[in-house]
Design an enzyme around this catalytic site. Structure first.
Site, PDB file in Angstrom:
ATOM      1  N   SER A 171      -4.502   0.266  14.150  1.00 32.73           N
ATOM      2  CA  SER A 171      -5.101   1.599  14.317  1.00 32.73           C
ATOM      3  C   SER A 171      -5.495   1.779  15.768  1.00 32.73           C
ATOM      4  O   SER A 171      -5.882   0.799  16.442  1.00 32.73           O
ATOM      5  CB  SER A 171      -6.350   1.692  13.436  1.00 32.73           C
ATOM      6  OG  SER A 171      -7.128   2.800  13.814  1.00 32.73           O
TER       7      SER A 171
ATOM      8  N   GLY B 209       0.827  -1.213   0.000  1.00 31.44           N
ATOM      9  CA  GLY B 209       0.000   0.000   0.000  1.00 31.44           C
ATOM     10  C   GLY B 209       0.852   1.250   0.000  1.00 31.44           C
ATOM     11  O   GLY B 209       0.604   2.196   0.742  1.00 31.44           O
ATOM     12  N   ALA B 210       1.871   1.262  -0.873  1.00 28.53           N
ATOM     13  CA  ALA B 210       2.812   2.397  -0.895  1.00 28.53           C
ATOM     14  C   ALA B 210       2.536   3.341  -2.062  1.00 28.53           C
ATOM     15  O   ALA B 210       3.371   4.191  -2.374  1.00 28.53           O
ATOM     16  CB  ALA B 210       4.246   1.867  -0.954  1.00 28.53           C
TER      17      ALA B 210
ATOM     18  N   TYR C  33     -13.990  -2.465  10.684  1.00 26.77           N
ATOM     19  CA  TYR C  33     -12.657  -1.847  10.656  1.00 26.77           C
ATOM     20  C   TYR C  33     -11.971  -2.010  12.024  1.00 26.77           C
ATOM     21  O   TYR C  33     -10.818  -2.454  12.094  1.00 26.77           O
ATOM     22  CB  TYR C  33     -12.773  -0.369  10.278  1.00 26.77           C
ATOM     23  CG  TYR C  33     -11.414   0.303  10.120  1.00 26.77           C
ATOM     24  CD1 TYR C  33     -10.602   0.029   9.030  1.00 26.77           C
ATOM     25  CD2 TYR C  33     -10.940   1.197  11.081  1.00 26.77           C
ATOM     26  CE1 TYR C  33      -9.353   0.622   8.884  1.00 26.77           C
ATOM     27  CE2 TYR C  33      -9.689   1.795  10.943  1.00 26.77           C
ATOM     28  CZ  TYR C  33      -8.909   1.503   9.843  1.00 26.77           C
ATOM     29  OH  TYR C  33      -7.667   2.085   9.710  1.00 26.77           O
TER      30      TYR C  33
ATOM     31  N   GLY D 141      -0.781   7.792   0.673  1.00 24.52           N
ATOM     32  CA  GLY D 141      -0.887   7.939   2.123  1.00 24.52           C
ATOM     33  C   GLY D 141       0.350   7.567   2.921  1.00 24.52           C
ATOM     34  O   GLY D 141       1.495   7.895   2.557  1.00 24.52           O
ATOM     35  N   ILE D 142       0.121   6.884   4.019  1.00 29.52           N
ATOM     36  CA  ILE D 142       1.174   6.575   4.983  1.00 29.52           C
ATOM     37  C   ILE D 142       2.219   5.616   4.391  1.00 29.52           C
ATOM     38  O   ILE D 142       3.417   5.760   4.646  1.00 29.52           O
ATOM     39  CB  ILE D 142       0.529   5.990   6.262  1.00 29.52           C
ATOM     40  CG1 ILE D 142      -0.305   7.091   6.946  1.00 29.52           C
ATOM     41  CG2 ILE D 142       1.568   5.424   7.222  1.00 29.52           C
ATOM     42  CD1 ILE D 142      -1.356   6.577   7.900  1.00 29.52           C
ATOM     43  N   GLY D 143       1.748   4.669   3.587  1.00 30.61           N
ATOM     44  CA  GLY D 143       2.681   3.721   2.968  1.00 30.61           C
ATOM     45  C   GLY D 143       3.635   4.410   2.004  1.00 30.61           C
ATOM     46  O   GLY D 143       4.837   4.117   1.974  1.00 30.61           O
TER      47      GLY D 143
HETATM   48  N1  LIG Z   1      -4.894   7.579   7.954  1.00 35.88           N
HETATM   49  C1  LIG Z   1      -5.085   7.300   9.223  1.00 35.88           C
HETATM   50  O1  LIG Z   1      -5.407   8.197  10.027  1.00 35.88           O
HETATM   51  C2  LIG Z   1      -4.938   5.902   9.738  1.00 35.88           C
HETATM   52  C3  LIG Z   1      -5.191   5.678  11.104  1.00 35.88           C
HETATM   53  C4  LIG Z   1      -5.024   4.398  11.597  1.00 35.88           C
HETATM   54  C5  LIG Z   1      -4.592   3.380  10.768  1.00 35.88           C
HETATM   55  N2  LIG Z   1      -4.374   3.621   9.445  1.00 35.88           N
HETATM   56  C6  LIG Z   1      -3.907   2.505   8.615  1.00 35.88           C
HETATM   57  O2  LIG Z   1      -2.777   2.922   7.890  1.00 35.88           O
HETATM   58  C7  LIG Z   1      -2.655   2.127   6.700  1.00 35.88           C
HETATM   59  C8  LIG Z   1      -2.454   3.054   5.508  1.00 35.88           C
HETATM   60  O3  LIG Z   1      -3.651   3.804   5.331  1.00 35.88           O
HETATM   61  P1  LIG Z   1      -3.689   5.289   4.737  1.00 35.88           P
HETATM   62  O4  LIG Z   1      -4.372   6.124   5.732  1.00 35.88           O
HETATM   63  O5  LIG Z   1      -2.376   5.672   4.226  1.00 35.88           O
HETATM   64  O6  LIG Z   1      -4.744   5.061   3.550  1.00 35.88           O
HETATM   65  P2  LIG Z   1      -4.639   5.315   1.975  1.00 35.88           P
HETATM   66  O7  LIG Z   1      -4.129   6.666   1.699  1.00 35.88           O
HETATM   67  O8  LIG Z   1      -5.991   4.933   1.468  1.00 35.88           O
HETATM   68  O9  LIG Z   1      -3.551   4.248   1.492  1.00 35.88           O
HETATM   69  C9  LIG Z   1      -3.855   2.877   1.521  1.00 35.88           C
HETATM   70  C10 LIG Z   1      -2.912   2.118   0.625  1.00 35.88           C
HETATM   71  O10 LIG Z   1      -3.416   0.752   0.525  1.00 35.88           O
HETATM   72  C11 LIG Z   1      -3.688   0.480  -0.851  1.00 35.88           C
HETATM   73  N3  LIG Z   1      -4.857  -0.377  -1.035  1.00 35.88           N
HETATM   74  C12 LIG Z   1      -6.152  -0.058  -0.811  1.00 35.88           C
HETATM   75  N4  LIG Z   1      -6.930  -1.083  -1.193  1.00 35.88           N
HETATM   76  C13 LIG Z   1      -6.111  -2.040  -1.686  1.00 35.88           C
HETATM   77  C14 LIG Z   1      -6.311  -3.307  -2.254  1.00 35.88           C
HETATM   78  N5  LIG Z   1      -7.539  -3.817  -2.442  1.00 35.88           N
HETATM   79  N6  LIG Z   1      -5.246  -4.030  -2.634  1.00 35.88           N
HETATM   80  C15 LIG Z   1      -3.987  -3.534  -2.488  1.00 35.88           C
HETATM   81  N7  LIG Z   1      -3.735  -2.339  -1.966  1.00 35.88           N
HETATM   82  C16 LIG Z   1      -4.784  -1.588  -1.575  1.00 35.88           C
HETATM   83  C17 LIG Z   1      -3.971   1.837  -1.461  1.00 35.88           C
HETATM   84  O11 LIG Z   1      -3.874   1.748  -2.882  1.00 35.88           O
HETATM   85  P3  LIG Z   1      -4.524   2.897  -3.832  1.00 35.88           P
HETATM   86  O12 LIG Z   1      -3.468   3.958  -3.888  1.00 35.88           O
HETATM   87  O13 LIG Z   1      -4.761   2.206  -5.119  1.00 35.88           O
HETATM   88  O14 LIG Z   1      -5.772   3.357  -3.167  1.00 35.88           O
HETATM   89  C18 LIG Z   1      -2.900   2.666  -0.801  1.00 35.88           C
HETATM   90  O15 LIG Z   1      -1.644   2.412  -1.387  1.00 35.88           O
HETATM   91  C19 LIG Z   1      -3.931   1.299   6.625  1.00 35.88           C
HETATM   92  O16 LIG Z   1      -3.665  -0.003   7.103  1.00 35.88           O
HETATM   93  C20 LIG Z   1      -4.882   2.026   7.551  1.00 35.88           C
HETATM   94  O17 LIG Z   1      -5.885   1.203   8.050  1.00 35.88           O
HETATM   95  C21 LIG Z   1      -4.531   4.877   8.916  1.00 35.88           C
END
Ligand SMILES: NC(=O)c1ccc[n+]([C@@H]2O[C@H](COP(=O)([O-])OP(=O)(O)OC[C@H]3O[C@@H](n4cnc5c(N)ncnc54)[C@H](OP(=O)(O)O)[C@@H]3O)[C@@H](O)[C@H]2O)c1
Length: 288
Positions: free
Chosen positions: A140, A10-11, A166, A14-16
């Site tokens: 999370s 997931g890079a 979630y 966002g965070i990745g």
């Molecule tokens: N943001 C927060 O405040 C927060 C808080 C707690 C935990 N988290 C956790 O942090 C992690 C990263 O989340 P984020 O906030 O950075 O969200 P994000 O911006 O939506 O990034 C998520 C990443 O996962 C990929 N992804 C989504 N669906 C997928 C699928 N079906 N198969 C493969 N890859 C997929 C996305 O790909 P695309 O670019 O194609 O969408 C993106 O690279 C997650 O595990 C999330 O639950 C986030």
């Protein structure tokens, strides 16, 4: 710092993406995973150019298919002789209507729990080739907010809500990672650590599905000013991946400011085993 081979799922956003960007700038070899080829390529080109690091390779796989997770793991195994760090970062939230994948599993549990479980299992022997490997799974702070988990209904067939799916998926990965500590010991993998991290809250695209509903859009709008920067959100993953102080540390839970205690209200060894057994059962067809 010794250069490591690091896989970040997931890079592409966002965070990745921020985690991959920071680790690439430190000179590590980055295996950058995303689901969409164009978007992943754009992240790959951007990070490569910005860091000047040529040791970056991109991969795509949709984790809503466990068959794809398996294919992805095989691709990594065919190209690399060892893996030093696996960061299970890819994750998602969906809508308030329960949806299943083409393989028949609830979507939130598939991407947040079954995919990291399967990927970790399939890469264990590659991680074992590292002198000291680390596996991190991104949970999370909301893992404590789902109430009593329905362990007899892990895929929420009886009673579904986006928030419960979630929160419980993020609770179960903490238990899954604890179980990996025991499993690795049992299988003789002594140089792999398993920790869970959480990013705090950062403004990303995570709510792209859930905020289609007005109530979640309002919550997001009110919450957004309190959110951290992406750099702060990536901190726990970056530290967990390379901090020399965390060498050999395993079975812990880290936030952006260091070690934290996860919610233990519903934890028991029996509940951990129930989640583990369900993951084993779901992923069995993809383990051979
Ligand atoms: N943001 C927060 O405040 C927060 C808080 C707690 C935990 N988290 C956790 O942090 C992690 C990263 O989340 P984020 O906030 O950075 O969200 P994000 O911006 O939506 O990034 C998520 C990443 O996962 C990929 N992804 C989504 N669906 C997928 C699928 N079906 N198969 C493969 N890859 C997929 C996305 O790909 P695309 O670019 O194609 O969408 C993106 O690279 C997650 O595990 C999330 O639950 C986030």
């Amino acid at each position: 710092m010794k250069s490591k081979i690091i896989l970040v799922t997931g890079a592409s956003d966002g965070i990745g993406k921020e985690t991959a960007r920071t680790l690439a700038a430190q000179g590590h070899t980055i295996l950058l995973h995303g689901r969409n080829r164009e978007k992943t390529r754009a992240a790959y080109e951007e990070i490569k150019k910005e860091s000047g690091n040529q040791n970056i390779e991109m991969f795509t796989a949709d984790f809503l298919s466990l068959a794809e997770v398996k294919r992805f793991a095989e691709d990594i195994r065919s190209k690399y002789e060892r893996l030093d760090v696996l960061i299970n970062n890819a994750g998602a939230q969906f809508s308030d209507v329960r949806e299943t994948t083409s393989e028949g599993h609830e979507k939130t549990m598939t991407i947040n729990l079954f995919a990291p479980f399967l990927l970790t299992q399939l890469l264990l022997d590659l991680l074992a080739k590292s002198d000291s490997a680390r596996v991190l799974t991104v949970s999370s702070a909301s893992h404590s907010m789902g109430g009593k988990p329905a362990l007899d209904d892990i895929e929420l067939k009886r009673s579904y809500s986006m928030a419960k799916a979630y929160a419980w998926s993020k609770l179960y990965v903490i238990w899954m990672m604890r179980h990996f500590v025991k499993e690795a010991k049992r299988r003789g993998f002594h140089h792999i650590s398993f920790n869970t991290v959480h990013p705090g809250s950062a403004a990303t695209s995570l709510g792209r599905e859930s905020t289609k509903q007005l109530k979640f859009r309002i919550i997001y709008f009110l919450w957004k000013p309190m959110m951290n920067s992406l750099a702060a959100g990536a901190r726990s993953s970056v530290q967990g991946a390379v901090s020399p102080g965390l060498e050999g540390v395993t079975g812990k839970y880290f936030g952006p400011k260091g070690e934290e205690k996860p919610a233990e209200k519903y934890y028991s060894a029996e509940n951990e085993q129930t989640v583990w057994d369900h993951c084993v059962q779901v992923t069995r067809p993809f383990m051979v």
